[in-house]
Design a protein around this motif. Structure first.
Motif, mmCIF file in Angstrom:
data_model
loop_
_atom_site.group_PDB
_atom_site.id
_atom_site.type_symbol
_atom_site.label_atom_id
_atom_site.label_comp_id
_atom_site.label_asym_id
_atom_site.label_seq_id
_atom_site.Cartn_x
_atom_site.Cartn_y
_atom_site.Cartn_z
ATOM 1 N N ALA A 1 8.408 15.178 2.819
ATOM 2 C CA ALA A 1 8.434 16.438 3.571
ATOM 3 C C ALA A 1 7.083 16.670 4.240
ATOM 4 O O ALA A 1 7.013 17.125 5.387
ATOM 5 N N HIS A 2 6.007 16.332 3.536
ATOM 6 C CA HIS A 2 4.670 16.470 4.122
ATOM 7 C C HIS A 2 4.538 15.565 5.343
ATOM 8 O O HIS A 2 4.049 15.995 6.396
ATOM 9 N N LEU A 3 4.971 14.317 5.210
ATOM 10 C CA LEU A 3 4.866 13.381 6.333
ATOM 11 C C LEU A 3 5.704 13.844 7.524
ATOM 12 O O LEU A 3 5.260 13.763 8.671
ATOM 13 N N TYR B 1 -1.836 13.142 -1.972
ATOM 14 C CA TYR B 1 -1.068 11.939 -1.638
ATOM 15 C C TYR B 1 -0.407 12.065 -0.263
ATOM 16 O O TYR B 1 -0.352 11.110 0.497
ATOM 17 N N GLY B 2 0.094 13.248 0.027
ATOM 18 C CA GLY B 2 0.676 13.483 1.341
ATOM 19 C C GLY B 2 -0.357 13.329 2.442
ATOM 20 O O GLY B 2 -0.079 12.745 3.497
ATOM 21 N N LEU B 3 -1.558 13.829 2.191
ATOM 22 C CA LEU B 3 -2.633 13.706 3.173
ATOM 23 C C LEU B 3 -3.035 12.243 3.367
ATOM 24 O O LEU B 3 -3.295 11.808 4.498
ATOM 25 N N LEU B 4 -3.071 11.480 2.269
ATOM 26 C CA LEU B 4 -3.372 10.044 2.381
ATOM 27 C C LEU B 4 -2.292 9.326 3.190
ATOM 28 O O LEU B 4 -2.600 8.534 4.084
ATOM 29 N N GLY B 5 -1.043 9.602 2.866
ATOM 30 C CA GLY B 5 0.065 8.983 3.592
ATOM 31 C C GLY B 5 0.026 9.348 5.063
ATOM 32 O O GLY B 5 0.236 8.493 5.933
ATOM 33 N N GLN B 6 -0.270 10.608 5.339
ATOM 34 C CA GLN B 6 -0.371 11.074 6.716
ATOM 35 C C GLN B 6 -1.470 10.316 7.455
ATOM 36 O O GLN B 6 -1.273 9.853 8.579
ATOM 37 N N LEU C 1 15.945 8.247 -10.111
ATOM 38 C CA LEU C 1 14.695 8.937 -10.459
ATOM 39 C C LEU C 1 14.947 10.161 -11.314
ATOM 40 O O LEU C 1 15.912 10.890 -11.092
ATOM 41 N N GLU C 2 14.060 10.379 -12.266
ATOM 42 C CA GLU C 2 14.126 11.624 -13.028
ATOM 43 C C GLU C 2 13.685 12.759 -12.108
ATOM 44 O O GLU C 2 13.024 12.535 -11.085
ATOM 45 N N THR C 3 14.030 13.975 -12.470
ATOM 46 C CA THR C 3 13.833 15.132 -11.597
ATOM 47 C C THR C 3 12.390 15.305 -11.130
ATOM 48 O O THR C 3 12.145 15.555 -9.949
ATOM 49 N N ASN C 4 11.422 15.152 -12.011
ATOM 50 C CA ASN C 4 10.026 15.344 -11.641
ATOM 51 C C ASN C 4 9.585 14.336 -10.581
ATOM 52 O O ASN C 4 8.943 14.688 -9.595
ATOM 53 N N LYS C 5 9.951 13.083 -10.773
ATOM 54 C CA LYS C 5 9.597 12.042 -9.796
ATOM 55 C C LYS C 5 10.298 12.307 -8.471
ATOM 56 O O LYS C 5 9.702 12.151 -7.406
ATOM 57 N N LEU C 6 11.563 12.692 -8.540
ATOM 58 C CA LEU C 6 12.332 13.006 -7.350
ATOM 59 C C LEU C 6 11.625 14.097 -6.545
ATOM 60 O O LEU C 6 11.450 13.970 -5.335
ATOM 61 N N CYS C 7 11.198 15.156 -7.218
ATOM 62 C CA CYS C 7 10.517 16.277 -6.548
ATOM 63 C C CYS C 7 9.240 15.820 -5.867
ATOM 64 O O CYS C 7 8.975 16.188 -4.716
ATOM 65 N N ASN C 8 8.447 15.021 -6.554
ATOM 66 C CA ASN C 8 7.190 14.544 -5.976
ATOM 67 C C ASN C 8 7.430 13.652 -4.759
ATOM 68 O O ASN C 8 6.749 13.770 -3.751
ATOM 69 N N LEU D 1 0.836 -1.202 0.000
ATOM 70 C CA LEU D 1 0.000 0.000 0.000
ATOM 71 C C LEU D 1 0.873 1.256 0.000
ATOM 72 O O LEU D 1 0.628 2.194 -0.770
ATOM 73 N N CYS D 2 1.888 1.263 0.830
ATOM 74 C CA CYS D 2 2.787 2.414 0.933
ATOM 75 C C CYS D 2 3.558 2.631 -0.367
ATOM 76 O O CYS D 2 3.689 3.759 -0.844
ATOM 77 N N ILE D 3 4.041 1.539 -0.932
ATOM 78 C CA ILE D 3 4.778 1.623 -2.196
ATOM 79 C C ILE D 3 3.869 2.132 -3.311
ATOM 80 O O ILE D 3 4.262 2.989 -4.102
ATOM 81 N N MET D 4 2.641 1.621 -3.352
ATOM 82 C CA MET D 4 1.684 2.043 -4.383
ATOM 83 C C MET D 4 1.362 3.527 -4.257
ATOM 84 O O MET D 4 1.345 4.261 -5.251
ATOM 85 N N LEU D 5 1.139 3.990 -3.034
ATOM 86 C CA LEU D 5 0.818 5.398 -2.817
ATOM 87 C C LEU D 5 1.976 6.286 -3.252
ATOM 88 O O LEU D 5 1.782 7.294 -3.942
ATOM 89 N N LEU D 6 3.183 5.899 -2.899
ATOM 90 C CA LEU D 6 4.369 6.658 -3.276
ATOM 91 C C LEU D 6 4.575 6.640 -4.791
ATOM 92 O O LEU D 6 4.911 7.660 -5.399
ATOM 93 N N GLU D 7 4.346 5.494 -5.407
ATOM 94 C CA GLU D 7 4.487 5.367 -6.861
ATOM 95 C C GLU D 7 3.466 6.241 -7.583
ATOM 96 O O GLU D 7 3.788 6.934 -8.560
ATOM 97 N N CYS D 8 2.225 6.230 -7.121
ATOM 98 C CA CYS D 8 1.184 7.071 -7.724
ATOM 99 C C CYS D 8 1.555 8.542 -7.595
ATOM 100 O O CYS D 8 1.422 9.319 -8.541
ATOM 101 N N CYS D 9 2.044 8.915 -6.420
ATOM 102 C CA CYS D 9 2.458 10.296 -6.176
ATOM 103 C C CYS D 9 3.575 10.696 -7.138
ATOM 104 O O CYS D 9 3.546 11.779 -7.720
ATOM 105 N N SER D 10 4.524 9.811 -7.336
ATOM 106 C CA SER D 10 5.676 10.134 -8.193
ATOM 107 C C SER D 10 5.297 10.263 -9.661
ATOM 108 O O SER D 10 5.973 10.946 -10.425
ATOM 109 N N GLN D 11 4.208 9.637 -10.067
ATOM 110 C CA GLN D 11 3.791 9.647 -11.467
ATOM 111 C C GLN D 11 3.083 10.937 -11.890
ATOM 112 O O GLN D 11 2.926 11.198 -13.074
#
Length: 163
Positions: A66-68, A21-26, A53-60, A3-13
């Protein structure tokens, strides 16, 4: 963990970071400590492979963490896995650290961020980011944070260096 990996992957995409996504993770971290521990593992894993990771994914990804951290959904001791020295960082990991601390500064404010980084019980977790073991590493950390506009969080480090 899936679940955690999926949420992070969706966020990065996403094209840009979505706070959703940060609120969901929180929320997951607050509901069950198992999720919190899994996100801690994800943090360590993502940081160790950040150069892939490419820059955009890294940022996400970094904005998600940072939110967590900023909402205390993730314990700050995960920062012990970051070693900020010239030898131990790559351009990708420096971008990760830069965005992480800029987001924390924006979320908490520089004063509260300084308070968090000054908690005596947490100093072991932060010594790899604010190293005092070697003057070269200390100087690198101070210069890094000063160059990204957060020199204020290195005041304690500067004082320890003067002693």
């Amino acid at each position: 963990m899936e679940l955690c990996i999926m949420l992070l992957e969706c966020c990065s995409q996403e094209r840009t970071y979505l706070r959703y996504y940060g609120l969901l993770g929180q929320r997951f971290c607050m509901i069950n400590k198992v999720h919190q521990e899994n996100f801690e593992r994800c943090f360590v894993q993502q940081y160790s492979m950040i150069h892939r990771l490419e820059t955009n994914k890294l940022c996400n990804v970094v904005k998600f963490f940072a939110h967590l951290l900023g909402t205390d959904a993730l314990p700050w001791h995960v920062l012990a896995h970051i070693r900020l020295t010239e030898e131990d960082t790559t351009s990708s990991s420096r971008i990760f650290i830069k965005i992480l601390f800029q987001e924390l500064s924006e979320h908490l404010g520089i004063r509260l961020l300084n308070v968090r980084l000054s908690v005596p019980a947490m100093q072991d977790s932060f010594e790899s980011i604010f190293p005092i073991d070697d003057p070269k590493n200390t100087r690198f950390s101070i210069n890094f944070f000063t160059s990204i506009g957060l020199g204020g969080i290195t005041e304690n480090l500067r004082e320890r260096r003067r002693k």
